[in-house]
Design a protein around this motif. Structure first.
Motif, short mmCIF file in Angstrom:
data_model
loop_
_atom_site.label_atom_id
_atom_site.label_comp_id
_atom_site.label_asym_id
_atom_site.label_seq_id
_atom_site.Cartn_x
_atom_site.Cartn_y
_atom_site.Cartn_z
N LEU A 263 8.88 -14.46 0.17
CA LEU A 263 8.07 -15.59 -0.30
C LEU A 263 6.68 -15.57 0.34
N HIS A 264 6.60 -15.14 1.58
CA HIS A 264 5.30 -15.03 2.24
C HIS A 264 4.40 -14.08 1.46
N GLU A 265 4.98 -12.98 1.02
CA GLU A 265 4.21 -11.99 0.26
C GLU A 265 3.91 -12.46 -1.15
N GLU A 266 4.92 -13.04 -1.82
CA GLU A 266 4.76 -13.42 -3.22
C GLU A 266 3.80 -14.60 -3.40
N VAL A 267 3.89 -15.59 -2.51
CA VAL A 267 3.09 -16.80 -2.65
C VAL A 267 1.77 -16.69 -1.90
N GLY A 268 1.70 -15.77 -0.92
CA GLY A 268 0.51 -15.65 -0.12
C GLY A 268 0.32 -16.84 0.81
N ALA A 269 1.44 -17.39 1.30
CA ALA A 269 1.39 -18.59 2.12
C ALA A 269 0.95 -18.27 3.54
N ASP A 270 0.39 -19.28 4.21
CA ASP A 270 0.03 -19.14 5.62
C ASP A 270 1.27 -18.92 6.46
N ALA A 271 2.32 -19.68 6.14
CA ALA A 271 3.55 -19.61 6.92
C ALA A 271 4.73 -20.02 6.04
N SER B 38 11.35 -17.26 10.04
CA SER B 38 10.02 -17.77 9.72
C SER B 38 9.01 -16.65 9.77
N VAL B 39 7.94 -16.84 9.02
CA VAL B 39 6.80 -15.94 9.05
C VAL B 39 5.58 -16.82 9.26
N GLY B 40 4.77 -16.51 10.24
CA GLY B 40 3.64 -17.36 10.57
C GLY B 40 4.05 -18.48 11.52
N ALA B 41 3.09 -19.31 11.88
CA ALA B 41 3.32 -20.36 12.89
C ALA B 41 3.27 -21.74 12.27
#
Length: 204
Positions: free
Chosen positions: A146-154, A182-185
């Motif tokens: 999801l981090h990659e697909e959505v380009g989210a901060d975290a 989790s990915v990101g802070a």
């Protein structure tokens, strides 16, 4: 197929229609039935190895195929507030025993200018879970994917699941296992909001 012998095909169109090798699945299922002392030719089992199990495994392994992945079309975000989606059902297969584990996924992410429709989060979790894996790896796969697909901060993901390999065999315990990745802070306020949302879902 009538005798359980696997057949090969070079027909590209047939392969595209059935991405898994149904002939091999059929043959393997027949062997299992025979190995446990069943008669694969008795009424009630012929369709099991010829058709039903191959069709089921084709659906239950969709996560291996990129073509089955939902299109994660994004939209411009109006802010960077945390997006939380709880109570997402998922069903997967334990790679150790080929038995199901299933439960509920909770997902949160902080947008980086773009958001995705909430239904897409549900579909992504479903797609990612359709493969042989373990719960900890699935949790990590969903968070990183999801981090990659959505380009989210975290991204923060929590999975709670019951494992049939534990409930049906061995200790035969019907317990729930929880895993997080989790990915990101995230700051403390965001983590608390996520915990509150998960707790509220549990009270429903």
């Amino acid at each position: 197929m009538t005798d359980g012998t696997p057949t090969s095909t070079t027909d590209a169109e047939s392969h595209a229609e059935h991405p898994v090798d149904r002939d091999q699945l059929s043959h393997a299922t027949r062997l299992i039935l025979d190995a446990v002392g069943e008669d694969p030719e008795r009424d009630g089992l012929v369709d099991t190895w010829e058709r039903r199990v191959p069709a089921a495994y084709e659906e239950l392994t969709e996560g291996y195929r990129e073509a089955e992945k939902p299109t994660m079309r994004t939209f411009e975000a109006e802010g960077d507030d945390l997006v939380v989606k709880t109570g997402i059902p998922f069903y997967s297969l334990c790679e150790h025993h080929l038995l199901p584990f299933h439960g509920t996924a909770h997902v949160a992410y902080r947008p980086d200018g773009e958001v995705v429709g909430l239904s897409k989060l549900v579909r992504y979790v479903k797609w990612a879970s359709r493969r042989l894996t373990i719960q900890e790896q699935l949790t990590r796969d969903v968070a990183e994917g999801l981090h990659e697909e959505v380009g989210a901060d975290a991204v923060l993901v929590e999975l709670s699941a019951t494992h049939m390999c534990e409930a049906m065999r061995g200790v035969e315990a019907h317990t729930t296992t929880t895993s997080r990745a989790s990915v990101g802070a995230f700051d403390d306020a965001e983590r608390q909001r996520f915990r509150d949302a998960v707790a509220a879902e549990g009270r429903r």
